[in-house]
Design a protein around this motif. Sequence first.
Motif, PDB file in Angstrom:
ATOM      1  N   GLN A 123     -10.159   3.049  -4.426  1.00 50.67           N
ATOM      2  CA  GLN A 123      -9.392   2.501  -3.292  1.00 50.67           C
ATOM      3  C   GLN A 123      -9.817   3.148  -1.967  1.00 50.67           C
ATOM      4  N   VAL A 133      -3.276   4.027  -2.448  1.00 50.53           N
ATOM      5  CA  VAL A 133      -4.496   4.273  -1.674  1.00 50.53           C
ATOM      6  C   VAL A 133      -5.206   5.560  -2.084  1.00 50.53           C
ATOM      7  N   PHE A 159       0.847  -1.180   0.000  1.00 52.28           N
ATOM      8  CA  PHE A 159       0.000   0.000   0.000  1.00 52.28           C
ATOM      9  C   PHE A 159       0.887   1.235   0.000  1.00 52.28           C
ATOM     10  N   TRP A 170      -9.135   1.289   1.334  1.00 51.47           N
ATOM     11  CA  TRP A 170      -7.745   1.299   1.794  1.00 51.47           C
ATOM     12  C   TRP A 170      -7.298   2.705   2.163  1.00 51.47           C
ATOM     13  N   TYR A 218      -5.267   3.592   5.462  1.00 48.34           N
ATOM     14  CA  TYR A 218      -3.829   3.805   5.352  1.00 48.34           C
ATOM     15  C   TYR A 218      -3.399   5.152   4.767  1.00 48.34           C
TER      16      TYR A 218
END
Length: 102
Positions: A52, A47, A16, A55, A59
């Motif tokens: 996304q 991310v 990531f 995520w 993150y």
Amino acid sequence: MFRATSRLLDCRITFFTRSPCGLCDTAKAVVQNVGAKRPLEYHEINVMEPGQEKWKSLYEFDTPVIHVDRASAPETTASSLKLMHRFKEDDVIAMMDEAEQA
């Protein structure tokens, strides 16, 4: 995927990242060095890209993060084994060993 050896492909690493991210560049080099020594399946997720959001919410401010799963796992999840921010090759290899034994 990185260079394969005689060892079976048992682990998947999901990386990531976001751009720009100096820590991510360093962490990616660590994962690439591990991939040169040991076969692994590699996926990268930015991310910040559209689609996304799941995520990004986890993150956005924590990249780099890697998830380590068995290659046979259907997909990575928030509960996967993970390493965050600064890690070394030995840390990644130990996490791969743990995933393979699970």
